[in-house]
Scaffold this active site. Sequence first.
Site, short mmCIF file in Angstrom:
data_model
loop_
_atom_site.label_atom_id
_atom_site.label_comp_id
_atom_site.label_asym_id
_atom_site.label_seq_id
_atom_site.Cartn_x
_atom_site.Cartn_y
_atom_site.Cartn_z
CB SER A 154 31.85 38.98 44.24
OG SER A 154 32.53 40.11 44.70
CG HIS A 200 35.03 40.95 40.26
ND1 HIS A 200 35.59 39.99 41.08
CD2 HIS A 200 33.94 41.42 40.95
CE1 HIS A 200 34.90 39.89 42.21
NE2 HIS A 200 33.89 40.74 42.13
#
Length: 262
Positions: free
Chosen positions: A88, A238
């Site tokens: 991320s 994610h």
Amino acid sequence: MAVDLYYREFGEPQAPPLVLLHGLFGSSANWVGIARRLESAYRLIVPDLRNHGRSPHAESMSYPSMAADILRMLDRLDSQGADFIGHSMGGKLAMWLALTRPERVNKLLVADITPVDYPHRFEKIFTGLRAIDLKQLSDRQEADSLLSQVIESAGVRQYLLQNLLKESDGWAWRFNLPVLQREIESLAGFPDSKGLSFPGDVLFVYGGRSDYVKPAYLPAIRETFPLARMRMLAGAGHWVYADQPEQFTQAVTTFLKTGVKM
């Protein structure tokens, strides 16, 4: 100005260095499980990025400033280059470092992020964090209850609450909440990379249940990372390394050992 990052080390001191970079609101603690899986073959360097964890707070929170911190850390470790894994925000940092200082990056694995501008998705999180009056807070259970009013996911709440620190005079956040909130648009974006490209091996690993890696983002990947390969992990969201740790570890080890398409 670069700051001296706090970092953890795992593995073999004489093995090739592998740097793991965490995401927004995270810390080096997020990577401990993966580091334990990799420590027999690598020297793992796992920092807390600025304004996170045990690293210093600073007013700047740009990718160039964070990259300067990483370079300073490598210099302190007397390491000319390293392999990098970034998730991320940490993935964006690793990509920016590879694009601007390619001689310091050997191989790069990017976890569930791409070099594009994303919409700001964190307003609920900031609303929930701001709603907690640290001076009046009694315990973690109360903090979780307050967060639950705006953040439904228990997993996200626990991810955030790992940063809640009990001090002698009360509670505090390890992360620098005011600076993160002020700089969130920049962190959700990506610096101008026109004309930049990284000539080395890159693997983008992404979750099959995540929407952070879309076909529309592939041109940006190809433009900046012409040798990039893609690998989807089924069943992962994610947080790919936490959702599918065995698949993620296998992807890491195969890529770092061979660099070939898997």
